[in-house]
Scaffold this motif. Structure first.
Motif, PDB file in Angstrom:
ATOM      1  N   MET A  14       0.826  -1.204   0.000  1.00  0.00           N
ATOM      2  CA  MET A  14       0.000   0.000   0.000  1.00  0.00           C
ATOM      3  C   MET A  14       0.862   1.256   0.000  1.00  0.00           C
ATOM      4  SD  MET A  14      -2.614   1.396   2.923  1.00  0.00           S
ATOM      5  CE  MET A  14      -1.198   1.817   3.959  1.00  0.00           C
ATOM      6  N   SER A  15       1.872   1.290   0.866  1.00  0.00           N
ATOM      7  CA  SER A  15       2.713   2.482   0.959  1.00  0.00           C
ATOM      8  C   SER A  15       3.500   2.707  -0.329  1.00  0.00           C
ATOM      9  CB  SER A  15       3.658   2.382   2.158  1.00  0.00           C
ATOM     10  OG  SER A  15       4.551   1.299   2.022  1.00  0.00           O
ATOM     11  N   CYS A  16       3.895   1.631  -1.013  1.00  0.00           N
ATOM     12  CA  CYS A  16       4.609   1.777  -2.284  1.00  0.00           C
ATOM     13  C   CYS A  16       3.783   2.591  -3.270  1.00  0.00           C
ATOM     14  CB  CYS A  16       4.922   0.410  -2.891  1.00  0.00           C
ATOM     15  SG  CYS A  16       6.228  -0.507  -2.054  1.00  0.00           S
ATOM     16  N   SER A  17       2.490   2.282  -3.359  1.00  0.00           N
ATOM     17  CA  SER A  17       1.625   3.000  -4.288  1.00  0.00           C
ATOM     18  C   SER A  17       1.324   4.412  -3.816  1.00  0.00           C
ATOM     19  CB  SER A  17       0.310   2.229  -4.492  1.00  0.00           C
ATOM     20  OG  SER A  17      -0.490   2.865  -5.462  1.00  0.00           O
ATOM     21  N   LEU A  18       1.020   4.575  -2.546  1.00  0.00           N
ATOM     22  CA  LEU A  18       0.655   5.899  -2.033  1.00  0.00           C
ATOM     23  C   LEU A  18       1.816   6.888  -2.108  1.00  0.00           C
ATOM     24  CD1 LEU A  18      -1.492   4.961   1.108  1.00  0.00           C
ATOM     25  CD2 LEU A  18      -2.305   5.662  -1.147  1.00  0.00           C
ATOM     26  N   PHE A  19       3.020   6.442  -1.751  1.00  0.00           N
ATOM     27  CA  PHE A  19       4.176   7.336  -1.796  1.00  0.00           C
ATOM     28  C   PHE A  19       4.701   7.531  -3.217  1.00  0.00           C
ATOM     29  CE2 PHE A  19       4.879   5.952   2.774  1.00  0.00           C
ATOM     30  CZ  PHE A  19       4.465   7.169   3.305  1.00  0.00           C
ATOM     31  N   GLU A  44      -6.385   8.497  -9.323  1.00  0.00           N
ATOM     32  CA  GLU A  44      -7.681   7.898  -9.006  1.00  0.00           C
ATOM     33  C   GLU A  44      -7.501   6.565  -8.272  1.00  0.00           C
ATOM     34  OE1 GLU A  44     -10.615   9.322  -9.355  1.00  0.00           O
ATOM     35  OE2 GLU A  44      -9.577  11.100 -10.130  1.00  0.00           O
ATOM     36  N   TRP A  45      -6.466   5.850  -8.635  1.00  0.00           N
ATOM     37  CA  TRP A  45      -6.172   4.565  -7.999  1.00  0.00           C
ATOM     38  C   TRP A  45      -5.914   4.750  -6.505  1.00  0.00           C
ATOM     39  CZ3 TRP A  45      -5.809  -0.597  -9.441  1.00  0.00           C
ATOM     40  CH2 TRP A  45      -5.115  -1.456  -8.556  1.00  0.00           C
ATOM     41  N   ASN A  46      -5.110   5.726  -6.150  1.00  0.00           N
ATOM     42  CA  ASN A  46      -4.766   5.912  -4.743  1.00  0.00           C
ATOM     43  C   ASN A  46      -5.953   6.406  -3.921  1.00  0.00           C
ATOM     44  OD1 ASN A  46      -2.157   4.926  -4.776  1.00  0.00           O
ATOM     45  ND2 ASN A  46      -1.257   6.893  -5.336  1.00  0.00           N
ATOM     46  N   ILE A  47      -6.840   7.181  -4.530  1.00  0.00           N
ATOM     47  CA  ILE A  47      -8.077   7.560  -3.842  1.00  0.00           C
ATOM     48  C   ILE A  47      -8.900   6.307  -3.544  1.00  0.00           C
ATOM     49  CG2 ILE A  47     -10.290   8.752  -4.079  1.00  0.00           C
ATOM     50  CD1 ILE A  47      -8.822  10.866  -5.757  1.00  0.00           C
ATOM     51  N   ALA A  48      -9.033   5.446  -4.543  1.00  0.00           N
ATOM     52  CA  ALA A  48      -9.796   4.211  -4.369  1.00  0.00           C
ATOM     53  C   ALA A  48      -9.101   3.257  -3.402  1.00  0.00           C
ATOM     54  CB  ALA A  48     -10.000   3.529  -5.727  1.00  0.00           C
ATOM     55  N   LEU A  49      -7.771   3.223  -3.458  1.00  0.00           N
ATOM     56  CA  LEU A  49      -7.002   2.320  -2.597  1.00  0.00           C
ATOM     57  C   LEU A  49      -7.225   2.641  -1.121  1.00  0.00           C
ATOM     58  CD1 LEU A  49      -4.919   0.050  -2.293  1.00  0.00           C
ATOM     59  CD2 LEU A  49      -3.116   1.763  -2.600  1.00  0.00           C
ATOM     60  N   LEU A  50      -7.251   3.910  -0.781  1.00  0.00           N
ATOM     61  CA  LEU A  50      -7.512   4.297   0.610  1.00  0.00           C
ATOM     62  C   LEU A  50      -8.896   3.829   1.051  1.00  0.00           C
ATOM     63  CD1 LEU A  50      -6.009   7.906   0.743  1.00  0.00           C
ATOM     64  CD2 LEU A  50      -5.174   5.885   1.960  1.00  0.00           C
ATOM     65  N   VAL A  52     -10.535   1.232  -0.158  1.00  0.00           N
ATOM     66  CA  VAL A  52     -10.497  -0.234  -0.034  1.00  0.00           C
ATOM     67  C   VAL A  52      -9.782  -0.651   1.240  1.00  0.00           C
ATOM     68  CG1 VAL A  52      -9.513  -2.336  -1.055  1.00  0.00           C
ATOM     69  CG2 VAL A  52     -10.676  -0.669  -2.515  1.00  0.00           C
ATOM     70  N   MET A  53      -8.690   0.023   1.575  1.00  0.00           N
ATOM     71  CA  MET A  53      -7.934  -0.332   2.769  1.00  0.00           C
ATOM     72  C   MET A  53      -8.711  -0.073   4.059  1.00  0.00           C
ATOM     73  SD  MET A  53      -4.989  -1.719   2.099  1.00  0.00           S
ATOM     74  CE  MET A  53      -5.956  -2.629   0.911  1.00  0.00           C
ATOM     75  N   ASN A  54      -9.729   0.766   3.975  1.00  0.00           N
ATOM     76  CA  ASN A  54     -10.573   1.023   5.144  1.00  0.00           C
ATOM     77  C   ASN A  54     -11.703   0.019   5.290  1.00  0.00           C
ATOM     78  OD1 ASN A  54      -9.749   3.321   6.827  1.00  0.00           O
ATOM     79  ND2 ASN A  54      -9.872   4.507   4.932  1.00  0.00           N
ATOM     80  N   MET A  55     -11.854  -0.890   4.317  1.00  0.00           N
ATOM     81  CA  MET A  55     -12.856  -1.946   4.440  1.00  0.00           C
ATOM     82  C   MET A  55     -12.436  -2.903   5.558  1.00  0.00           C
ATOM     83  SD  MET A  55     -13.324  -2.710   0.347  1.00  0.00           S
ATOM     84  CE  MET A  55     -14.181  -4.265   0.654  1.00  0.00           C
ATOM     85  N   PRO A  56     -13.360  -3.359   6.400  1.00  0.00           N
ATOM     86  CA  PRO A  56     -12.993  -4.258   7.504  1.00  0.00           C
ATOM     87  C   PRO A  56     -12.231  -5.502   7.046  1.00  0.00           C
ATOM     88  CG  PRO A  56     -15.232  -3.474   7.787  1.00  0.00           C
ATOM     89  CD  PRO A  56     -14.790  -2.994   6.435  1.00  0.00           C
ATOM     90  N   ILE A 151      -3.872  -9.741  -1.260  1.00  0.00           N
ATOM     91  CA  ILE A 151      -3.398  -8.574  -2.005  1.00  0.00           C
ATOM     92  C   ILE A 151      -4.106  -8.486  -3.349  1.00  0.00           C
ATOM     93  CG2 ILE A 151      -1.391  -7.552  -3.149  1.00  0.00           C
ATOM     94  CD1 ILE A 151       0.325  -8.573  -0.847  1.00  0.00           C
ATOM     95  N   MET A 152      -4.252  -9.622  -4.032  1.00  0.00           N
ATOM     96  CA  MET A 152      -4.959  -9.607  -5.310  1.00  0.00           C
ATOM     97  C   MET A 152      -6.427  -9.233  -5.123  1.00  0.00           C
ATOM     98  SD  MET A 152      -3.282 -12.582  -7.724  1.00  0.00           S
ATOM     99  CE  MET A 152      -3.646 -14.016  -6.686  1.00  0.00           C
ATOM    100  N   GLU A 153      -7.022  -9.644  -4.017  1.00  0.00           N
ATOM    101  CA  GLU A 153      -8.414  -9.273  -3.745  1.00  0.00           C
ATOM    102  C   GLU A 153      -8.521  -7.753  -3.586  1.00  0.00           C
ATOM    103  OE1 GLU A 153     -11.951 -10.046  -0.421  1.00  0.00           O
ATOM    104  OE2 GLU A 153     -10.040 -11.120  -0.267  1.00  0.00           O
ATOM    105  N   ALA A 154      -7.593  -7.162  -2.840  1.00  0.00           N
ATOM    106  CA  ALA A 154      -7.594  -5.704  -2.672  1.00  0.00           C
ATOM    107  C   ALA A 154      -7.356  -5.011  -4.007  1.00  0.00           C
ATOM    108  CB  ALA A 154      -6.521  -5.298  -1.663  1.00  0.00           C
ATOM    109  N   TYR A 155      -6.484  -5.572  -4.818  1.00  0.00           N
ATOM    110  CA  TYR A 155      -6.177  -5.013  -6.135  1.00  0.00           C
ATOM    111  C   TYR A 155      -7.435  -4.951  -6.997  1.00  0.00           C
ATOM    112  CZ  TYR A 155      -3.267  -4.035 -10.249  1.00  0.00           C
ATOM    113  OH  TYR A 155      -2.672  -3.447 -11.334  1.00  0.00           O
ATOM    114  N   ILE A 156      -8.173  -6.061  -7.044  1.00  0.00           N
ATOM    115  CA  ILE A 156      -9.375  -6.120  -7.880  1.00  0.00           C
ATOM    116  C   ILE A 156     -10.426  -5.128  -7.386  1.00  0.00           C
ATOM    117  CG2 ILE A 156     -11.258  -7.592  -8.682  1.00  0.00           C
ATOM    118  CD1 ILE A 156      -8.420  -8.129  -9.888  1.00  0.00           C
TER     119      ILE A 156
END
Length: 287
Positions: A14-19, A44-50, A52-56, A151-156
């Protein structure tokens, strides 16, 4: 130094993409040029990634470091860019991520434009938007990712939120079968090979060289001045490896060109961080 317990499965990907995003902007004069659509996709990816990462279901894979990054970047829109500018270890690593991404995107874009690639896989995709961005920009029907299942689930989930094309998650055995059937044209593997034992790296590289016509791979090389990383190649191992490969001269030329371009770009962008390139450094193989 943070302890292992502070890192979860998703923290580093996650940090690799955000930074990477603020690093792409900050060092845009030193990295391979990228299209406006790719840069917009990364944003747009990083907005969506945040989100997704907040999903339980995903948050449970975060450690304290990952949770801190999410919390701080949510509260303060300048947090990520400030880290890239002056945090202790983030600046050189984020530049490294940006160079990896831009070189990979350049490689794939050129190959697709020349009609040499109709399908590709990102091995060790992590949470980098590379595969989804390229597939969407060129409206490709076949792009794949390989990584650990969560990780692949989060990616999709992230790719679906962004919209556009969504790469298909597969296993390494699937990629091998597809390449044997000539339905996989290319593979990109950045930041993943050095997590494998050397023998596994060699076996995979031998297979890729024999069966996948286009590739861009990152391996680690240790110059011998410090205790070696057990997953990094030394000079003797590289010399032994070259004896197993056809068209060695062509591949060696590409390694030199890729690696010198990377080193030159890094030093011009960050001349006071040369230590990052010492001892164990990256080599980039491509065809």
């Amino acid at each position: 130094m943070a302890g292992k317990s502070e890192f979860g499965l998703m923290d580093i990907p996650m940090s690799c993409s955000l930074f990477m995003e603020p690093a792409l902007k900050r060092h845009r004069h030193y990295i391979a040029p990228m299209s406006t659509s790719t840069m917009e996709y990364v944003h747009e990816w990083n907005i969506a990634l945040l989100e997704v990462m907040n999903m339980p279901s995903m948050k449970r894979h975060l450690g304290t470091v990952g949770r801190k990054i999410i919390g701080s970047s949510t509260r303060n829109s300048t947090y990520l860019s400030r880290c890239v500018e002056r945090a202790e270890n983030v600046p050189p690593h984020s530049l490294h991520y940006a160079l990896r991404f831009s070189e990979s995107a350049k490689y794939l874009s050129e190959k697709v434009s020349l009609g040499q690639i109709h399908s590709f896989v990102d091995l060790g995709a992590g949470l980098s938007p590379l595969a989804a961005a390229i597939q969407t920009e060129y409206n490709m029907t076949s792009a794949y990712i390989i990584d650990e299942l969560p990780i692949m689930e989060a990616y999709i989930h992230t790719a679906e939120l962004v919209g556009g094309r969504v790469p298909m998650p597969i296993l390494w055995d699937d990629a091998k079968e597809m390449s044997m059937e000539h339905t996989l044209d290319a593979i990109v593997a950045m930041g993943v090979m050095h997590y494998m034992p050397l023998e596994e790296q060699i076996e995979r590289m031998k297979f890729i060289n024999s069966h996948i016509p286009n590739f861009m791979l990152e391996i680690k090389y240790n110059n011998g001045e410090i205790a070696p990383n057990e997953n990094s190649f030394n000079l003797q191992q590289l010399q032994k490896l070259r004896l197993l490969v056809n068209s060695t001269k062509t591949l060696e030329t590409a390694v030199i060109q890729n690696s010198l371009r990377y080193i030159s770009s890094f030093i011009r962008a960050m001349p006071n961080r040369r230590y990052f390139l010492e001892n164990c450094r990256s080599l980039f193989l491509s065809r």
